[in-house]
Design a protein around this motif. Sequence first.
Motif, PDB file in Angstrom:
ATOM      1  N   LYS A  75      44.304  24.273  -1.173  1.00 52.45           N
ATOM      2  CA  LYS A  75      44.460  22.897  -1.392  1.00 52.45           C
ATOM      3  C   LYS A  75      45.676  22.800  -2.250  1.00 52.45           C
ATOM      4  O   LYS A  75      46.085  23.879  -2.857  1.00 52.45           O
ATOM      5  N   LYS A  76      46.187  21.625  -2.085  1.00 50.82           N
ATOM      6  CA  LYS A  76      47.411  21.318  -3.008  1.00 50.82           C
ATOM      7  C   LYS A  76      47.306  21.368  -4.465  1.00 50.82           C
ATOM      8  O   LYS A  76      46.300  21.212  -5.026  1.00 50.82           O
ATOM      9  N   ARG A  78      47.295  20.331  -8.132  1.00 46.47           N
ATOM     10  CA  ARG A  78      47.406  19.200  -8.948  1.00 46.47           C
ATOM     11  C   ARG A  78      47.196  19.741 -10.132  1.00 46.47           C
ATOM     12  O   ARG A  78      45.914  19.495 -11.008  1.00 46.47           O
TER      13      ARG A  78
ATOM     14  N   SER B 137      45.606  26.817  -7.105  1.00 46.21           N
ATOM     15  CA  SER B 137      44.881  25.625  -7.611  1.00 46.21           C
ATOM     16  C   SER B 137      43.642  25.644  -7.745  1.00 46.21           C
ATOM     17  O   SER B 137      42.883  25.218  -8.552  1.00 46.21           O
TER      18      SER B 137
END
Lengths: 137, 163
Positions: A75-76, A78, B137
Amino acid sequence: MKFLITLSLGFVFGAVLISSEVFHWYRIQEMFHFDSFHMFGVLGSAIASATIFLWLIKRFKVKSISGNSIKPQAKKRRPFGNIMGGLLFGIGWGFTGACTAPIIILLGLKWKIGLLLLAGALCGTLIFAIIKPKLPE
Amino acid sequence: MSLLPWYIAGPLIGLIVPLLLILREKQLGVSSSFRYVGSFVLPKLSYFNYNRVKDAWQVQFALGILLSALVFYSLNLVSEPEIDTSLEYGAWALNIYALDNWWVFLFGGLVIGFGSRYADGCRAGHCIMGNSLLAGSSLVTTLGFFGGGLFVSHVVFPLIFVS
């Protein structure tokens, strides 16, 4: 056919979460108080085994049944969202002893509380969508 | 039914990851089903104006989870934990799902819905799928999940559940 496969995998996922009591408020509190190894064992061995399966898929270039190569994406990042969203989600997890799949399980097992949870989660999703333009990533 | 031990439950959960990839070319996740549903409620918002077809499978997956709960419930197979009532949270756990606690679950649901969208995933997508991809992440998000939960269990609950 695709629908049946997805439905069955969801069924197995749910059945395991119910049989291992992972959906239950008590098990989650037990974990946050470090009183039992059970939850850590479930999560740890789930992550460990998934890591091994993913490595095997990569190592032996396993293809999907439609013949496509499998390249799962991380997942990107953030930075703000991951931390703030993670903390907020964790607060909800602590309160209810449930995350997303257990919400659906509680809907089936204890439907009144499950409905409240689901209503809350859908409202939370809508609120996020409304204020997203103003939130830092 | 008695408790399924962790060393069986964990690997079974882990096995869902490659099965979903091989059979459906999907990465494990559940909470995007909320985005899918939301996109029908407020379709004009930019966050909901997306190619929702890609998330439709998660609704099917969620239906499978619901089906398992209904089957376990009707066949009386649900395994309930053995609660140690000498513990403070054990005493709370006895009646935690009573409707008196409606606000716990409504508020909790709200922050779960908001948080999982903000963090772009939940326990399934980040904790299991993301961490097994060794994604930074997902590690950060997982630490956030635990931090938030520890805070509630150790700081908030003793304040609100005063007996």
